[in-house]
Design a protein around this motif. Structure first.
Motif, PDB file in Angstrom:
ATOM      1  N   VAL A   6      53.114  20.335 -18.006  1.00  0.00           N
ATOM      2  CA  VAL A   6      52.613  19.677 -19.205  1.00  0.00           C
ATOM      3  C   VAL A   6      53.345  18.353 -19.371  1.00  0.00           C
ATOM      4  N   ASN A   7      52.565  17.275 -19.553  1.00  0.00           N
ATOM      5  CA  ASN A   7      53.164  15.942 -19.694  1.00  0.00           C
ATOM      6  C   ASN A   7      53.791  15.731 -21.066  1.00  0.00           C
ATOM      7  N   ALA A   8      53.175  16.298 -22.105  1.00  0.00           N
ATOM      8  CA  ALA A   8      53.683  16.135 -23.463  1.00  0.00           C
ATOM      9  C   ALA A   8      53.655  17.487 -24.166  1.00  0.00           C
ATOM     10  N   VAL A   9      54.742  17.810 -24.823  1.00  0.00           N
ATOM     11  CA  VAL A   9      54.818  19.052 -25.573  1.00  0.00           C
ATOM     12  C   VAL A   9      54.255  18.765 -26.968  1.00  0.00           C
ATOM     13  N   THR A  10      53.063  19.283 -27.222  1.00  0.00           N
ATOM     14  CA  THR A  10      52.378  19.069 -28.502  1.00  0.00           C
ATOM     15  C   THR A  10      52.483  20.327 -29.357  1.00  0.00           C
ATOM     16  N   ILE A  11      52.097  20.190 -30.616  1.00  0.00           N
ATOM     17  CA  ILE A  11      52.095  21.348 -31.509  1.00  0.00           C
ATOM     18  C   ILE A  11      51.152  22.417 -30.965  1.00  0.00           C
ATOM     19  N   SER A  12      49.994  21.998 -30.475  1.00  0.00           N
ATOM     20  CA  SER A  12      49.042  22.966 -29.920  1.00  0.00           C
ATOM     21  C   SER A  12      49.664  23.727 -28.760  1.00  0.00           C
ATOM     22  N   TYR A  13      50.381  23.023 -27.901  1.00  0.00           N
ATOM     23  CA  TYR A  13      51.032  23.676 -26.761  1.00  0.00           C
ATOM     24  C   TYR A  13      52.079  24.681 -27.250  1.00  0.00           C
ATOM     25  N   ILE A  14      52.899  24.262 -28.207  1.00  0.00           N
ATOM     26  CA  ILE A  14      53.950  25.147 -28.730  1.00  0.00           C
ATOM     27  C   ILE A  14      53.332  26.393 -29.354  1.00  0.00           C
ATOM     28  N   LEU A  15      52.278  26.213 -30.158  1.00  0.00           N
ATOM     29  CA  LEU A  15      51.627  27.364 -30.783  1.00  0.00           C
ATOM     30  C   LEU A  15      51.027  28.290 -29.734  1.00  0.00           C
ATOM     31  N   ASN A  16      50.486  27.722 -28.669  1.00  0.00           N
ATOM     32  CA  ASN A  16      49.937  28.533 -27.591  1.00  0.00           C
ATOM     33  C   ASN A  16      51.033  29.355 -26.912  1.00  0.00           C
ATOM     34  N   VAL A  17      52.193  28.755 -26.721  1.00  0.00           N
ATOM     35  CA  VAL A  17      53.310  29.453 -26.079  1.00  0.00           C
ATOM     36  C   VAL A  17      53.877  30.525 -27.005  1.00  0.00           C
ATOM     37  N   LEU A  18      54.072  30.183 -28.280  1.00  0.00           N
ATOM     38  CA  LEU A  18      54.678  31.119 -29.226  1.00  0.00           C
ATOM     39  C   LEU A  18      53.714  32.194 -29.707  1.00  0.00           C
ATOM     40  N   GLU A  19      52.418  31.896 -29.670  1.00  0.00           N
ATOM     41  CA  GLU A  19      51.360  32.812 -30.101  1.00  0.00           C
ATOM     42  C   GLU A  19      51.658  33.469 -31.447  1.00  0.00           C
ATOM     43  N   PRO A  20      51.763  32.640 -32.540  1.00  0.00           N
ATOM     44  CA  PRO A  20      52.009  33.237 -33.855  1.00  0.00           C
ATOM     45  C   PRO A  20      50.796  34.000 -34.391  1.00  0.00           C
ATOM     46  N   VAL A  21      49.632  33.772 -33.783  1.00  0.00           N
ATOM     47  CA  VAL A  21      48.418  34.470 -34.172  1.00  0.00           C
ATOM     48  C   VAL A  21      47.847  35.118 -32.921  1.00  0.00           C
ATOM     49  N   PRO A  53      45.889  22.961 -35.845  1.00  0.00           N
ATOM     50  CA  PRO A  53      45.548  23.832 -34.705  1.00  0.00           C
ATOM     51  C   PRO A  53      44.841  25.119 -35.136  1.00  0.00           C
ATOM     52  N   PHE A  54      45.242  25.696 -36.270  1.00  0.00           N
ATOM     53  CA  PHE A  54      44.596  26.919 -36.757  1.00  0.00           C
ATOM     54  C   PHE A  54      43.210  26.615 -37.309  1.00  0.00           C
ATOM     55  N   ALA A  55      43.090  25.499 -38.027  1.00  0.00           N
ATOM     56  CA  ALA A  55      41.781  25.113 -38.572  1.00  0.00           C
ATOM     57  C   ALA A  55      40.788  24.887 -37.438  1.00  0.00           C
ATOM     58  N   SER A  56      41.218  24.224 -36.378  1.00  0.00           N
ATOM     59  CA  SER A  56      40.333  23.978 -35.239  1.00  0.00           C
ATOM     60  C   SER A  56      39.937  25.273 -34.550  1.00  0.00           C
ATOM     61  N   LEU A  57      40.891  26.155 -34.370  1.00  0.00           N
ATOM     62  CA  LEU A  57      40.612  27.451 -33.757  1.00  0.00           C
ATOM     63  C   LEU A  57      39.602  28.226 -34.588  1.00  0.00           C
ATOM     64  N   TYR A  58      39.823  28.269 -35.887  1.00  0.00           N
ATOM     65  CA  TYR A  58      38.940  29.032 -36.761  1.00  0.00           C
ATOM     66  C   TYR A  58      37.561  28.378 -36.831  1.00  0.00           C
ATOM     67  N   GLN A  59      37.537  27.046 -36.859  1.00  0.00           N
ATOM     68  CA  GLN A  59      36.250  26.347 -36.872  1.00  0.00           C
ATOM     69  C   GLN A  59      35.447  26.723 -35.632  1.00  0.00           C
ATOM     70  N   ASN A  60      36.080  26.704 -34.485  1.00  0.00           N
ATOM     71  CA  ASN A  60      35.386  27.069 -33.249  1.00  0.00           C
ATOM     72  C   ASN A  60      34.839  28.491 -33.320  1.00  0.00           C
ATOM     73  N   PHE A  61      35.616  29.386 -33.889  1.00  0.00           N
ATOM     74  CA  PHE A  61      35.161  30.764 -33.997  1.00  0.00           C
ATOM     75  C   PHE A  61      33.996  30.885 -34.972  1.00  0.00           C
ATOM     76  N   MET A  62      34.045  30.157 -36.090  1.00  0.00           N
ATOM     77  CA  MET A  62      32.954  30.197 -37.057  1.00  0.00           C
ATOM     78  C   MET A  62      31.669  29.628 -36.458  1.00  0.00           C
ATOM     79  N   VAL A  63      31.784  28.579 -35.657  1.00  0.00           N
ATOM     80  CA  VAL A  63      30.611  28.020 -34.971  1.00  0.00           C
ATOM     81  C   VAL A  63      30.023  29.082 -34.042  1.00  0.00           C
ATOM     82  N   HIS A  64      30.897  29.790 -33.331  1.00  0.00           N
ATOM     83  CA  HIS A  64      30.437  30.861 -32.444  1.00  0.00           C
ATOM     84  C   HIS A  64      29.704  31.951 -33.245  1.00  0.00           C
TER      85      HIS A  64
END
Length: 177
Positions: A6-21, A53-64
């Protein structure tokens, strides 16, 4: 991050690694919760602000869920801002989120800027200048604004920012304090 190249450690990357949800529970949990809301007579849900990151994840799920014809309530999403931020960047992100839902017949709607303002006069979490800019720009772009103001000075600053948006002629937008 080095192992993942990974070139840049972003919040999305950190959340993906930590998996708080646990993302795998969403497809089962959300329809169950929507059913409970139906039993109680709820026809819509407002997220009241979640980190992007959570809003985007949930938005994608609601679209689905919409595409699968499984939505039971309208979903109103928002973009949460809790500190000074670049107004243009915030408006671009809100526009992107609204565009993602443009063809969903009003079932999944992202058009609200959610602000949390706290602190005292000279030490507000969002400066009065940025707050005013965000409210006026949101009005100009057709977004609603929902502010949670904590403390007397925060309430006064929020009321002034909303008054500025109204004075600029944005009367059709919902401005909620």
């Amino acid at each position: 991050a080095e192992e993942d190249e990974v070139n840049a450690v972003t919040i999305s990357y950190i959340l993906n690694v930590l998996e708080p949800v646990d993302i795998n529970t969403i497809p089962e949990a959300v329809p169950e919760i929507m059913g409970k809301y139906c039993d109680r007579g709820f026809t819509s849900v407002f997220d009241c602000g979640a980190p992007d990151p959570f809003a985007s994840l949930y938005q994608n799920f609601m679209v689905h869920l919409y595409q699968e014809e499984m939505l039971k309530q309208r979903f109103y999403g928002s973009l949460l801002v809790t500190r000074d931020a670049n107004t243009r960047g915030v408006m671009n992100r809100l526009s992107q989120m609204r565009t993602n839902c443009a063809e969903l017949n009003g079932q999944v709607i992202f058009k609200t800027l959610k602000l949390i303002l706290e602190g005292e006069e000279e030490n507000l979490s969002i400066s009065e200048e940025t707050l005013g800019e965000l409210c006026v720009e949101a009005g100009d772009k057709g977004f609603d604004v929902h502010i949670d103001a904590i403390g007397e000075d925060a309430v006064e600053a929020a009321m002034e920012a909303m008054s500025s948006a109204r004075s600029a002629g944005y009367k059709k937008n919902a401005l909620v304090l």
